[in-house]
Design a protein around this motif. Sequence first.
Motif, PDB file in Angstrom:
ATOM      1  N   SER A   1       0.429  -1.005  -0.121  1.00 46.88           N
ATOM      2  CA  SER A   1       0.349   0.093   0.223  1.00 46.88           C
ATOM      3  C   SER A   1       0.987   1.327   0.301  1.00 46.88           C
ATOM      4  CB  SER A   1      -1.050   0.297   1.371  1.00 46.88           C
ATOM      5  OG  SER A   1      -1.108   0.931   1.246  1.00 46.88           O
ATOM      6  N   ALA A   2       1.756   1.111   1.081  1.00 43.44           N
ATOM      7  CA  ALA A   2       3.177   2.513   0.922  1.00 43.44           C
ATOM      8  C   ALA A   2       3.580   2.432  -0.053  1.00 43.44           C
ATOM      9  CB  ALA A   2       3.670   1.976   1.898  1.00 43.44           C
TER      10      ALA A   2
ATOM     11  N   LEU B   1       2.652   4.851  -6.031  1.00 46.09           N
ATOM     12  CA  LEU B   1       3.188   5.639  -7.232  1.00 46.09           C
ATOM     13  C   LEU B   1       4.499   7.150  -7.010  1.00 46.09           C
ATOM     14  CD1 LEU B   1      -0.509   6.223  -9.697  1.00 46.09           C
ATOM     15  CD2 LEU B   1       1.672   5.124 -10.540  1.00 46.09           C
ATOM     16  N   GLY B   2       3.128   7.252  -5.985  1.00 41.08           N
ATOM     17  CA  GLY B   2       3.981   7.556  -4.762  1.00 41.08           C
ATOM     18  C   GLY B   2       5.787   8.207  -4.938  1.00 41.08           C
ATOM     19  N   ASN B   3       6.303   6.799  -4.697  1.00 43.97           N
ATOM     20  CA  ASN B   3       7.704   6.650  -4.823  1.00 43.97           C
ATOM     21  C   ASN B   3       8.447   6.764  -5.873  1.00 43.97           C
ATOM     22  OD1 ASN B   3       5.646   4.679  -2.354  1.00 43.97           O
ATOM     23  ND2 ASN B   3       7.447   4.948  -2.081  1.00 43.97           N
TER      24      ASN B   3
ATOM     25  N   TYR C   1      -6.718   8.343  -8.905  1.00 43.24           N
ATOM     26  CA  TYR C   1      -5.040   7.688  -8.728  1.00 43.24           C
ATOM     27  C   TYR C   1      -5.537   6.373  -9.789  1.00 43.24           C
ATOM     28  CZ  TYR C   1      -0.949   5.404  -5.549  1.00 43.24           C
ATOM     29  OH  TYR C   1      -0.276   4.838  -5.602  1.00 43.24           O
TER      30      TYR C   1
ATOM     31  N   PHE D   1       1.550  11.177   2.841  1.00 41.14           N
ATOM     32  CA  PHE D   1       0.501   9.815   1.691  1.00 41.14           C
ATOM     33  C   PHE D   1       1.526   9.307   1.291  1.00 41.14           C
ATOM     34  CE2 PHE D   1       0.205   9.303  -2.763  1.00 41.14           C
ATOM     35  CZ  PHE D   1      -0.948   9.632  -2.970  1.00 41.14           C
ATOM     36  N   SER D   2       2.951   8.313   0.855  1.00 41.06           N
ATOM     37  CA  SER D   2       3.717   7.877   1.000  1.00 41.06           C
ATOM     38  C   SER D   2       3.647   6.576   1.556  1.00 41.06           C
ATOM     39  CB  SER D   2       5.473   7.832   0.369  1.00 41.06           C
ATOM     40  OG  SER D   2       5.212   6.989   0.414  1.00 41.06           O
TER      41      SER D   2
ATOM     42  N   SER E   1       1.040   6.186   3.362  1.00 41.23           N
ATOM     43  CA  SER E   1      -0.486   5.639   3.498  1.00 41.23           C
ATOM     44  C   SER E   1      -0.725   6.069   4.747  1.00 41.23           C
ATOM     45  CB  SER E   1      -1.124   4.342   3.303  1.00 41.23           C
ATOM     46  OG  SER E   1      -0.432   3.806   1.567  1.00 41.23           O
TER      47      SER E   1
ATOM     48  N   MET F   1      -5.713   7.526   6.031  1.00 35.91           N
ATOM     49  CA  MET F   1      -7.177   7.437   5.949  1.00 35.91           C
ATOM     50  C   MET F   1      -8.168   6.210   6.128  1.00 35.91           C
ATOM     51  SD  MET F   1      -5.394   7.130   1.989  1.00 35.91           S
ATOM     52  CE  MET F   1      -6.242   9.000   2.314  1.00 35.91           C
TER      53      MET F   1
ATOM     54  N   ILE G   1      -6.632   3.141   5.817  1.00 33.53           N
ATOM     55  CA  ILE G   1      -6.158   1.563   4.985  1.00 33.53           C
ATOM     56  C   ILE G   1      -5.365   1.098   6.150  1.00 33.53           C
ATOM     57  CG2 ILE G   1      -4.273   1.102   3.914  1.00 33.53           C
ATOM     58  CD1 ILE G   1      -4.559   3.916   2.140  1.00 33.53           C
TER      59      ILE G   1
END
Length: 456
Positions: free
Chosen positions: A18-19, A22-24, A100, A215-216, A218, A221, A223
């Motif tokens: 999850s972490a 796309l962010g990474n 996303y 954000f990265s 997660s 929210m 999760i």
Amino acid sequence: MRSSFSNNLGFIAAAAGSAVGLGNIWKFPFEVGESGGAAFLLIYLVFCFILCFPMLVIEIAMGRKSQQSAVGTFRVLGSKKSSLIGLLAIIACVLILSFYNVVAGWALGYFIEMVQGNFSIGSTFPDYIKSIETVGSFSLVFMLITAFIVNRGVSKGIETFSKWLMPILILIIVSLAIYAITLPGSAQGIDFYLIPDFSKINLHTIYNALGHAFFSLSLGMGILITYGSYLNKKENLLGIAAAITLTDVGVAFLSGLMLFPLVFSQGLETSGGAGLVFMTLPGVFEQLGQAGIFVGSLFFLLLSFAALTSTVSLFEVPVSFLIDEFKMKRRYVVWLCAFVILLIGIPSMLANGYSDSFTQFIFYPKSTEAVDFMTFISDLSSNTLLPLGGIFTCLFAAHIWRKEKLSSELLSKDKMLYERIIIRYISIAIKVICPVILGCILILGILDKYFGMMIL
Ligand code: PHE
């Protein structure tokens, strides 16, 4: 009986999946390169461990304690009123997933283009994302794959797929990074990425580093609350949370080590944002000659896998909520959610040139350029809803759930000294450090964007 992960490793693979997203691979290297190289990296690492790690631990602990979805967790550990925090988390997940999934669809589409050796796609990127037929179909396919995995349940679906996808992803990124570093001319890229430039560190970069860390991983929210609710009692949470943080940070770091040497070795310039991956890279792959098709396909496969483990986690949050609260069957909930989220995603699909009203969606005060719908939703969720969710979660854990319960949830039987010290730190962090810093981020972000104060 509530389903569960079969072991520690399965949970770590799913949560790290999850972490890592796309962010990474898409956003992080670019931010590092633009914002002072290793100096930014250092700040980012500090935020991950000082601020995000404690939050990761409490989110998992809360879920494990309650064995409920995000909404149920806040209700069971607190009151009916506090379950609104869980609802906020679910809304944030649905909004984030709606756009996303669109970007994930681009990645999947690019994978197919690379396999066919269509490198010119980089220069036609704006047309590519403008085409509703292309973007719509790939978003649909990506959503169907996500729903298929979630439909198989926690251990057979989410866990099994994460256990396969994560090692493959790490293998691909390590191989590509080694390949990139050994290309002639790659040293310049490594310098650009890693030589620290402290003069570029200012409020804006610090704000970005913090927002990105949050954000990265997660956070904020629900999760990790949801995944934690499928965790068995005996596992050591501190070790698990450390493993997730290290994997996330490690993949982000490796991603820069792969991208910049690749781009610089071909004498190309790095361009900003989406451009680096979707516009510049196909040209880089083209110049690699024979190897290009293989390297390019592997790269976009990597990006798609990274996105998939994240979409699966975002998707499971509303699904587990509906299953727990309304006692609905997983297979109905999954297809219902897939349908609704795809619908909510339509404006994002149209926002890259197809529809003028969604492409020029809104003007922030004092800004001269209109912002598209997708960027707007991304700003709203990442810069507003996530910190808000994070603050509420911290305040809830510190003042309603309370320290003693947290410690008893975290301490193992042997109560090692280092565990006690870390848990002490965690309780201070969630009581004071995290809410204060997140509060600042939230206020600065709101003043800057929505009130046009130009602070950042
Ligand atoms: N952490 C994921 C990434 O880095 C994105 C994500 C954010 C996933 C929030 C789930 C929740 O891309």
